[in-house]
Design a protein around this motif. Structure first.
Motif, PDB file in Angstrom:
ATOM      1  N   GLN A 281       9.908  -4.083  -9.910  1.00 52.16           N
ATOM      2  CA  GLN A 281      10.747  -3.576  -8.825  1.00 52.16           C
ATOM      3  C   GLN A 281       9.937  -3.399  -7.538  1.00 52.16           C
ATOM      4  OE1 GLN A 281      14.104  -3.187  -9.013  1.00 52.16           O
ATOM      5  NE2 GLN A 281      13.997  -2.802  -6.803  1.00 52.16           N
ATOM      6  N   VAL A 282       8.719  -2.873  -7.671  1.00 53.00           N
ATOM      7  CA  VAL A 282       7.861  -2.691  -6.491  1.00 53.00           C
ATOM      8  C   VAL A 282       7.558  -4.038  -5.849  1.00 53.00           C
ATOM      9  CG1 VAL A 282       5.515  -2.073  -5.769  1.00 53.00           C
ATOM     10  CG2 VAL A 282       6.828  -0.509  -7.205  1.00 53.00           C
ATOM     11  N   LEU A 283       7.222  -5.025  -6.662  1.00 49.79           N
ATOM     12  CA  LEU A 283       6.906  -6.349  -6.137  1.00 49.79           C
ATOM     13  C   LEU A 283       8.130  -6.969  -5.457  1.00 49.79           C
ATOM     14  CD1 LEU A 283       4.629  -8.418  -5.939  1.00 49.79           C
ATOM     15  CD2 LEU A 283       5.438  -9.418  -8.081  1.00 49.79           C
ATOM     16  N   HIS A 284       9.294  -6.807  -6.068  1.00 52.43           N
ATOM     17  CA  HIS A 284      10.532  -7.357  -5.493  1.00 52.43           C
ATOM     18  C   HIS A 284      10.842  -6.711  -4.151  1.00 52.43           C
ATOM     19  CE1 HIS A 284      14.945  -7.353  -4.851  1.00 52.43           C
ATOM     20  NE2 HIS A 284      14.857  -8.605  -5.286  1.00 52.43           N
ATOM     21  N   ASP A 285      10.761  -5.367  -4.091  1.00 50.89           N
ATOM     22  CA  ASP A 285      11.062  -4.659  -2.841  1.00 50.89           C
ATOM     23  C   ASP A 285      10.058  -5.002  -1.742  1.00 50.89           C
ATOM     24  OD1 ASP A 285      13.198  -3.475  -4.063  1.00 50.89           O
ATOM     25  OD2 ASP A 285      12.176  -1.572  -4.477  1.00 50.89           O
ATOM     26  N   THR A 286       8.777  -5.104  -2.126  1.00 50.02           N
ATOM     27  CA  THR A 286       7.745  -5.422  -1.135  1.00 50.02           C
ATOM     28  C   THR A 286       7.962  -6.799  -0.530  1.00 50.02           C
ATOM     29  OG1 THR A 286       6.116  -4.028  -2.262  1.00 50.02           O
ATOM     30  CG2 THR A 286       5.274  -5.714  -0.785  1.00 50.02           C
TER      31      THR A 286
ATOM     32  N   LEU B 104       0.815  -1.214   0.000  1.00 47.51           N
ATOM     33  CA  LEU B 104       0.000   0.000   0.000  1.00 47.51           C
ATOM     34  C   LEU B 104       0.850   1.265   0.000  1.00 47.51           C
ATOM     35  CD1 LEU B 104      -2.832  -0.994   2.484  1.00 47.51           C
ATOM     36  CD2 LEU B 104      -3.092  -0.503   0.065  1.00 47.51           C
ATOM     37  N   SER B 105       2.009   1.188   0.636  1.00 45.68           N
ATOM     38  CA  SER B 105       2.863   2.374   0.682  1.00 45.68           C
ATOM     39  C   SER B 105       3.401   2.736  -0.695  1.00 45.68           C
ATOM     40  CB  SER B 105       4.032   2.145   1.650  1.00 45.68           C
ATOM     41  OG  SER B 105       4.911   1.140   1.150  1.00 45.68           O
ATOM     42  N   GLU B 106       3.380   1.774  -1.627  1.00 47.01           N
ATOM     43  CA  GLU B 106       3.872   2.024  -2.974  1.00 47.01           C
ATOM     44  C   GLU B 106       2.759   2.391  -3.956  1.00 47.01           C
ATOM     45  OE1 GLU B 106       7.064   1.956  -3.534  1.00 47.01           O
ATOM     46  OE2 GLU B 106       7.631   1.159  -1.570  1.00 47.01           O
ATOM     47  N   SER B 107       1.493   2.331  -3.520  1.00 45.31           N
ATOM     48  CA  SER B 107       0.381   2.448  -4.465  1.00 45.31           C
ATOM     49  C   SER B 107      -0.074   3.883  -4.708  1.00 45.31           C
ATOM     50  CB  SER B 107      -0.815   1.631  -3.959  1.00 45.31           C
ATOM     51  OG  SER B 107      -1.282   2.160  -2.736  1.00 45.31           O
TER      52      SER B 107
ATOM     53  N   THR C  15      -2.510  -5.623  -3.428  1.00 47.22           N
ATOM     54  CA  THR C  15      -1.839  -5.849  -4.711  1.00 47.22           C
ATOM     55  C   THR C  15      -2.712  -5.366  -5.860  1.00 47.22           C
ATOM     56  OG1 THR C  15      -0.781  -7.806  -3.740  1.00 47.22           O
ATOM     57  CG2 THR C  15      -0.692  -7.581  -6.146  1.00 47.22           C
ATOM     58  N   PHE C  16      -4.013  -5.635  -5.772  1.00 48.77           N
ATOM     59  CA  PHE C  16      -4.950  -5.176  -6.795  1.00 48.77           C
ATOM     60  C   PHE C  16      -4.988  -3.648  -6.849  1.00 48.77           C
ATOM     61  CE2 PHE C  16      -9.309  -3.887  -7.966  1.00 48.77           C
ATOM     62  CZ  PHE C  16      -9.360  -4.415  -9.247  1.00 48.77           C
ATOM     63  N   ALA C  17      -4.929  -2.996  -5.666  1.00 49.04           N
ATOM     64  CA  ALA C  17      -4.924  -1.534  -5.629  1.00 49.04           C
ATOM     65  C   ALA C  17      -3.692  -0.968  -6.324  1.00 49.04           C
ATOM     66  CB  ALA C  17      -4.968  -1.053  -4.171  1.00 49.04           C
TER      67      ALA C  17
END
Length: 440
Positions: A272-277, A74-77, A260-262
């Motif tokens: 990159q976002v998915l990897h970092d999360t 959520l922090s990345e969305s 994830t859907f958001a």
């Protein structure tokens, strides 16, 4: 050596190791294993293994990494930016309105995240610069950000309450529900304080300029759409759980998928976002699991000594204290420890002592979990080493000094102490909702 002296030596050794900078789980686990071997010989080596197996078999543990994952996703969305713009327009015409809107933003973020750090990061990077640019008093708004971010450990899905539930062996679902009304009470007290103070001192929180307040109703309604996605996430995660459609673990999984859907809807779900999360979620989850294993091992040794009974005898029989006086002393000790330690360290250090003692004194462990969490909120902002104080110092602009940060929390700490007293005097504020949902 008496059992009382062994218990004192265990706590003293643990504190010495912590003061040397050792990791929390390393200090606690090392002391537990060493004393187990000294007291029971080679058979004591089984305590650590048993603690690990007990943790691995505890099904609700799955909620921990899933909620942590949800928070990082959520922090990345970019949801917080849209939310703050909505609060900006709707509350801007009111004295102190942007500060009140910031508390509202923090409540929503807390309901989607469960961690104090996320609320602090969002508040310091999005709300604080905007509040300062609008002429708000820097000391007051610094306190607003810190107080609002502390709601993350009380409003469900609170990760701190999950940890408490694991260590105290209490149902996390009931703990979550117990935190709802106290969390809303604390947010309401913050809002009332801001509104009253800005009404008495308008220069602390000026209204928006006329040209910015003149927003059409159609535009205001359009901005309300920013709240749809957060409401969707909260409903999918908590609403389905409260209605009985999902279990606690299923609810955490739904929350992770919804977050994830958001991110996908916002166009932020990159590789990159998915990897970092995933990497950050794994790191934090493993840290918490090591701490819980160490705490369970330490608690097993402590229980084996019968130290809890001895301490109860000392406080109640020898000192003649009432159960309520013992409870108040326990809360004061949390405030003192909070000056130097974070909430997780406080919990695992004293849980082996406090949780059984609370039960022996006849108090409800669900209610006590809420008291512990509120006290952690206060300790987060208590000088000299309150956790939130240094997070704010790291994120605040140069014009906000450490002295400003220390002064900013004084009224909010007073408000939180008042809230703690209210929940202590009226336990049903915390207990009514879980009793209504689980016992109906």
């Amino acid at each position: 050596m008496s059992y009382e002296m062994i218990a004192i030596t265990m706590f003293s050794g643990m504190m010495v190791l912590l003061l040397t900078g050792q990791r929390v789980f390393g200090a606690i686990g090392f002391v537990a294993v060493i004393f187990a071997l000294l007291l029971w010989g080679t058979g004591g080596s089984e305590l650590g293994f048993s603690a690990a197996m007990k943790l691995m078999k505890w099904y609700p543990l799955l909620t921990l990494p899933l909620f942590i994952y949800m928070g990082y996703m959520l922090s990345e969305s970019g949801i917080a930016d849209d939310l703050y713009k909505m609060f900006h327009v709707w509350f801007g015409p009111v004295r102190g309105g942007l500060a009140i809107g910031t508390i509202g933003l923090m409540v929503v973020i807390s309901a989607m995240n469960g961690l104090s750090v996320a609320g602090m990061a969002i508040g310091a990077t999005i709300a604080l610069p905007e509040l300062l640019r609008r002429g708000y008093d820097k000391v007051m708004v610094t306190g607003v950000i810190q107080a609002g971010s502390s709601l993350g450990i009380l409003v469900p899905p609170s990760v701190v309450l999950v940890l408490y539930g694991m260590i105290a062996r209490q149902p996390v679902g009931q703990l979550w529900l117990a935190g709802v009304f106290p969390g809303l009470l604390m947010a309401t007290l913050f809002i009332v304080y801001i509104a009253v103070r800005c009404w008495l001192q308008p220069n602390l929180g000026p209204v928006l300029p006329a040209e910015e307040r003149n927003v059409s109703l159609r535009e205001k309604l359009r901005l309300l759409q920013a709240g749809i996605l957060p409401f969707f996430i909260f409903f999918m995660m908590t609403g389905l759980f409260l209605m009985g459609y999902t279990s606690l673990v299923e609810s955490s999984a739904v929350g992770a998928v919804a977050a994830t859907f958001a991110a996908l809807v916002k166009g932020r779900l990159t590789r990159q976002v998915l990897h970092d999360t995933v990497r950050k979620s794994l790191a934090v989850s493993c840290m918490f699991m090591w701490i819980i294993v160490a705490a369970l091992c330490f608690g097993a040794v402590f229980d084996g000594l019968g130290a809890v009974k001895a301490i109860e005898h000392f406080f109640v029989d020898q000192l003649g204290l009432t159960p309520w006086e013992v409870l108040i002393l326990m809360q004061l000790s949390y405030l003192i420890m909070g000056m130097f330690l974070d909430d997780t360290a406080m919990l695992v250090i004293v849980a082996p002592l406090y949780v059984p003692l609370v039960k022996l004194l006849g108090f409800d462990l669900i209610w006590y979990g809420v008291l512990y969490t509120i006290t952690c909120q206060i300790a987060y902002m208590t000088p000299p080493f309150g956790y939130n104080l240094f997070l704010m110092r790291a994120m605040a602009p140069p014009e906000i000094t450490l002295g400003d940060i220390y002064r900013s929390i004084i009224p909010f700490v007073a408000v939180m102490v008042f809230g703690l007293i209210v929940v202590m005097v009226f336990p049903q504020i915390a207990l009514w909702l879980p009793q209504h949902v689980y016992l109906r």
